[in-house]
Design a protein around this motif. Structure first.
Motif, PDB file in Angstrom:
ATOM      1  N   LYS A  80      -9.416  21.136 -23.931  1.00  0.00           N
ATOM      2  CA  LYS A  80      -8.393  21.322 -24.943  1.00  0.00           C
ATOM      3  C   LYS A  80      -8.309  22.797 -25.309  1.00  0.00           C
ATOM      4  CE  LYS A  80      -6.653  19.103 -29.019  1.00  0.00           C
ATOM      5  NZ  LYS A  80      -6.750  18.048 -29.960  1.00  0.00           N
ATOM      6  N   THR A  81      -7.083  23.274 -25.447  1.00  0.00           N
ATOM      7  CA  THR A  81      -6.850  24.630 -25.942  1.00  0.00           C
ATOM      8  C   THR A  81      -6.157  24.500 -27.295  1.00  0.00           C
ATOM      9  OG1 THR A  81      -4.616  24.923 -25.046  1.00  0.00           O
ATOM     10  CG2 THR A  81      -6.465  25.395 -23.551  1.00  0.00           C
ATOM     11  N   GLU A  82      -5.736  25.613 -27.829  1.00  0.00           N
ATOM     12  CA  GLU A  82      -5.056  25.582 -29.121  1.00  0.00           C
ATOM     13  C   GLU A  82      -3.784  24.723 -29.072  1.00  0.00           C
ATOM     14  OE1 GLU A  82      -2.750  28.794 -31.917  1.00  0.00           O
ATOM     15  OE2 GLU A  82      -4.595  29.462 -30.926  1.00  0.00           O
ATOM     16  N   ARG A  83      -3.067  24.769 -27.938  1.00  0.00           N
ATOM     17  CA  ARG A  83      -1.788  24.059 -27.861  1.00  0.00           C
ATOM     18  C   ARG A  83      -1.682  23.014 -26.755  1.00  0.00           C
ATOM     19  NH1 ARG A  83       2.558  28.419 -26.861  1.00  0.00           N
ATOM     20  NH2 ARG A  83       1.039  29.035 -25.299  1.00  0.00           N
ATOM     21  N   LEU A  84      -2.721  22.889 -25.932  1.00  0.00           N
ATOM     22  CA  LEU A  84      -2.612  22.056 -24.735  1.00  0.00           C
ATOM     23  C   LEU A  84      -3.811  21.150 -24.522  1.00  0.00           C
ATOM     24  CD1 LEU A  84      -1.420  24.880 -22.324  1.00  0.00           C
ATOM     25  CD2 LEU A  84       0.035  23.120 -23.361  1.00  0.00           C
ATOM     26  N   LEU A  85      -3.564  20.115 -23.741  1.00  0.00           N
ATOM     27  CA  LEU A  85      -4.606  19.200 -23.297  1.00  0.00           C
ATOM     28  C   LEU A  85      -4.617  19.238 -21.773  1.00  0.00           C
ATOM     29  CD1 LEU A  85      -6.613  17.094 -24.395  1.00  0.00           C
ATOM     30  CD2 LEU A  85      -4.805  15.403 -24.137  1.00  0.00           C
ATOM     31  N   LEU A  86      -5.764  19.532 -21.179  1.00  0.00           N
ATOM     32  CA  LEU A  86      -5.955  19.491 -19.734  1.00  0.00           C
ATOM     33  C   LEU A  86      -6.730  18.212 -19.468  1.00  0.00           C
ATOM     34  CD1 LEU A  86      -5.916  22.608 -20.663  1.00  0.00           C
ATOM     35  CD2 LEU A  86      -6.859  23.046 -18.411  1.00  0.00           C
ATOM     36  N   ARG A  87      -6.134  17.278 -18.724  1.00  0.00           N
ATOM     37  CA  ARG A  87      -6.720  15.945 -18.608  1.00  0.00           C
ATOM     38  C   ARG A  87      -6.564  15.396 -17.199  1.00  0.00           C
ATOM     39  NH1 ARG A  87      -2.377  12.992 -17.757  1.00  0.00           N
ATOM     40  NH2 ARG A  87      -0.433  13.353 -18.871  1.00  0.00           N
ATOM     41  N   GLN A  88      -7.203  14.254 -16.990  1.00  0.00           N
ATOM     42  CA  GLN A  88      -7.053  13.524 -15.736  1.00  0.00           C
ATOM     43  C   GLN A  88      -5.622  13.019 -15.613  1.00  0.00           C
ATOM     44  OE1 GLN A  88      -7.321  12.914 -12.746  1.00  0.00           O
ATOM     45  NE2 GLN A  88      -9.136  11.655 -12.444  1.00  0.00           N
ATOM     46  N   TRP A  89      -5.158  12.882 -14.393  1.00  0.00           N
ATOM     47  CA  TRP A  89      -3.824  12.371 -14.130  1.00  0.00           C
ATOM     48  C   TRP A  89      -3.767  10.868 -14.368  1.00  0.00           C
ATOM     49  CZ3 TRP A  89       0.118  14.898 -10.752  1.00  0.00           C
ATOM     50  CH2 TRP A  89      -0.114  16.270 -10.635  1.00  0.00           C
ATOM     51  N   THR A  90      -2.570  10.370 -14.675  1.00  0.00           N
ATOM     52  CA  THR A  90      -2.307   8.936 -14.748  1.00  0.00           C
ATOM     53  C   THR A  90      -1.116   8.632 -13.842  1.00  0.00           C
ATOM     54  OG1 THR A  90      -0.684   9.052 -16.546  1.00  0.00           O
ATOM     55  CG2 THR A  90      -3.029   8.920 -17.195  1.00  0.00           C
ATOM     56  N   GLU A  91      -0.911   7.377 -13.559  1.00  0.00           N
ATOM     57  CA  GLU A  91       0.240   6.966 -12.740  1.00  0.00           C
ATOM     58  C   GLU A  91       1.556   7.427 -13.369  1.00  0.00           C
ATOM     59  OE1 GLU A  91       0.520   5.175  -9.748  1.00  0.00           O
ATOM     60  OE2 GLU A  91      -1.649   5.324  -9.496  1.00  0.00           O
ATOM     61  N   ASP A  92       1.613   7.510 -14.692  1.00  0.00           N
ATOM     62  CA  ASP A  92       2.832   7.946 -15.381  1.00  0.00           C
ATOM     63  C   ASP A  92       3.192   9.408 -15.094  1.00  0.00           C
ATOM     64  OD1 ASP A  92       3.081   5.436 -16.509  1.00  0.00           O
ATOM     65  OD2 ASP A  92       2.195   6.028 -18.432  1.00  0.00           O
ATOM     66  N   ASP A  93       2.236  10.172 -14.593  1.00  0.00           N
ATOM     67  CA  ASP A  93       2.479  11.587 -14.303  1.00  0.00           C
ATOM     68  C   ASP A  93       3.194  11.791 -12.969  1.00  0.00           C
ATOM     69  OD1 ASP A  93       1.084  12.251 -16.646  1.00  0.00           O
ATOM     70  OD2 ASP A  93      -0.823  12.371 -15.561  1.00  0.00           O
ATOM     71  N   PHE A  94       3.106  10.812 -12.075  1.00  0.00           N
ATOM     72  CA  PHE A  94       3.597  11.018 -10.708  1.00  0.00           C
ATOM     73  C   PHE A  94       5.107  11.246 -10.634  1.00  0.00           C
ATOM     74  CE2 PHE A  94      -0.224   8.493  -8.884  1.00  0.00           C
ATOM     75  CZ  PHE A  94      -1.062   9.565  -9.151  1.00  0.00           C
ATOM     76  N   LEU A  95       5.890  10.501 -11.398  1.00  0.00           N
ATOM     77  CA  LEU A  95       7.343  10.670 -11.331  1.00  0.00           C
ATOM     78  C   LEU A  95       7.788  12.037 -11.878  1.00  0.00           C
ATOM     79  CD1 LEU A  95       9.961   9.490 -10.352  1.00  0.00           C
ATOM     80  CD2 LEU A  95      10.212   8.333 -12.553  1.00  0.00           C
ATOM     81  N   PRO A  96       7.322  12.465 -13.071  1.00  0.00           N
ATOM     82  CA  PRO A  96       7.718  13.812 -13.511  1.00  0.00           C
ATOM     83  C   PRO A  96       7.187  14.905 -12.577  1.00  0.00           C
ATOM     84  CG  PRO A  96       6.263  12.786 -15.135  1.00  0.00           C
ATOM     85  CD  PRO A  96       6.575  11.750 -14.115  1.00  0.00           C
ATOM     86  N   PHE A  97       6.030  14.656 -11.954  1.00  0.00           N
ATOM     87  CA  PHE A  97       5.499  15.613 -10.981  1.00  0.00           C
ATOM     88  C   PHE A  97       6.434  15.695  -9.773  1.00  0.00           C
ATOM     89  CE2 PHE A  97       2.485  16.476  -7.357  1.00  0.00           C
ATOM     90  CZ  PHE A  97       2.326  17.819  -7.628  1.00  0.00           C
ATOM     91  N   ALA A  98       6.882  14.547  -9.285  1.00  0.00           N
ATOM     92  CA  ALA A  98       7.794  14.518  -8.139  1.00  0.00           C
ATOM     93  C   ALA A  98       9.106  15.223  -8.469  1.00  0.00           C
ATOM     94  CB  ALA A  98       8.056  13.075  -7.703  1.00  0.00           C
ATOM     95  N   GLU A  99       9.609  15.028  -9.670  1.00  0.00           N
ATOM     96  CA  GLU A  99      10.845  15.704 -10.085  1.00  0.00           C
ATOM     97  C   GLU A  99      10.638  17.220 -10.106  1.00  0.00           C
ATOM     98  OE1 GLU A  99      11.622  13.803 -13.824  1.00  0.00           O
ATOM     99  OE2 GLU A  99      12.365  11.963 -12.860  1.00  0.00           O
ATOM    100  N   MET A 100       9.486  17.648 -10.587  1.00  0.00           N
ATOM    101  CA  MET A 100       9.156  19.059 -10.633  1.00  0.00           C
ATOM    102  C   MET A 100       9.060  19.643  -9.221  1.00  0.00           C
ATOM    103  SD  MET A 100       5.931  20.576 -12.766  1.00  0.00           S
ATOM    104  CE  MET A 100       4.698  20.345 -11.519  1.00  0.00           C
ATOM    105  N   CYS A 101       8.468  18.892  -8.297  1.00  0.00           N
ATOM    106  CA  CYS A 101       8.266  19.364  -6.925  1.00  0.00           C
ATOM    107  C   CYS A 101       9.534  19.279  -6.079  1.00  0.00           C
ATOM    108  CB  CYS A 101       7.144  18.579  -6.257  1.00  0.00           C
ATOM    109  SG  CYS A 101       5.547  18.897  -6.987  1.00  0.00           S
ATOM    110  N   ASN A 102      10.599  18.755  -6.662  1.00  0.00           N
ATOM    111  CA  ASN A 102      11.892  18.708  -5.984  1.00  0.00           C
ATOM    112  C   ASN A 102      12.899  19.636  -6.682  1.00  0.00           C
ATOM    113  OD1 ASN A 102      13.476  17.764  -3.832  1.00  0.00           O
ATOM    114  ND2 ASN A 102      14.461  16.257  -5.151  1.00  0.00           N
ATOM    115  N   ASP A 103      12.383  20.497  -7.549  1.00  0.00           N
ATOM    116  CA  ASP A 103      13.200  21.450  -8.284  1.00  0.00           C
ATOM    117  C   ASP A 103      13.172  22.797  -7.542  1.00  0.00           C
ATOM    118  OD1 ASP A 103      13.676  23.702 -10.158  1.00  0.00           O
ATOM    119  OD2 ASP A 103      13.877  22.107 -11.658  1.00  0.00           O
ATOM    120  N   LYS A 104      14.319  23.303  -7.162  1.00  0.00           N
ATOM    121  CA  LYS A 104      14.401  24.540  -6.371  1.00  0.00           C
ATOM    122  C   LYS A 104      13.778  25.735  -7.084  1.00  0.00           C
ATOM    123  CE  LYS A 104      18.358  23.208  -3.625  1.00  0.00           C
ATOM    124  NZ  LYS A 104      19.766  23.374  -3.348  1.00  0.00           N
TER     125      LYS A 104
END
Length: 182
Positions: free
Chosen positions: A3-27
């Motif tokens: 944890k930082t002042e503004r962020l959480l660094l955590r393990q991935w969940t299945e819910d992360d895969f779709l936004p990750f895929a959208e990000m990886c398909n962004d030019k």
């Protein structure tokens, strides 16, 4: 979980895969990568990252803003393949959704990942690399105290004729990090 002042660094969940895929398909997000990733490629990469964190206890952590419970990208540590001319090593890397650029999130999370690398894993050095033209990533590397090693290399997984084949290699030693932290 870190944890930082503004962020959480955590393990991935299945819910992360779709936004990750959208990000990886962004030019814009993938501007300095040889190609966009398909949803299947992104899901496979997300599952691999999740598996490596389960196996080692550390890796390319999912990033979220506390109380929003929303995946905004990843920041963390990774062991590159032995094909890299500077292997074995541990690298620090990041990829954030463009909606979260320019807010200092990558730098803040990367500083926490370096703290983990040096204080918990007791590493002597961490590296990072990117294409020659990726000024945003090089700026983050410099903000977290890394220096250009002047050891450019041709990325072994990219065609030599590709304009993004040549990469810069940045490094930071534990001693330099400790001096910067004081």
């Amino acid at each position: 979980m870190l944890k930082t002042e503004r962020l959480l660094l955590r393990q991935w969940t299945e819910d992360d895969f779709l936004p990750f895929a959208e990000m990886c398909n962004d030019k814009e997000v993938m501007e300095f990568f040889p190609k966009l990733q398909t949803q299947e490629e992104s899901f496979e990469m997300g599952r691999k990252i999740l598996s490596l964190i389960n196996e080692r206890g550390w890796g390319l952590w999912a990033i979220e803003i506390p109380n929003q419970h929303k995946f905004i990208g990843f920041v963390g540590l990774h062991t590159p393949t032995n094909k890299m001319p500077f292997s074995p090593c541990v690298e620090i890397g990041w990829r954030l959704s463009k909606h979260y650029w320019g807010k200092g999130y990558a730098t803040e999370a990367a500083e926490e990942a370096l703290k983990y690398a040096f204080n918990t894993l007791n590493l002597n050095e961490v590296v990072s690399f990117t294409t020659l033209a990726n000024e945003r990533s090089k700026a983050i590397m410099q903000k977290i105290g890394m220096h250009n090693s002047n050891q450019n290399f041709m990325h072994p997984d990219i065609e030599v004729s590709h304009p993004q084949c040549e990469h810069v290699l940045y490094k930071i030693s534990k001693l330099a990090w400790q001096r910067n932290a004081l």
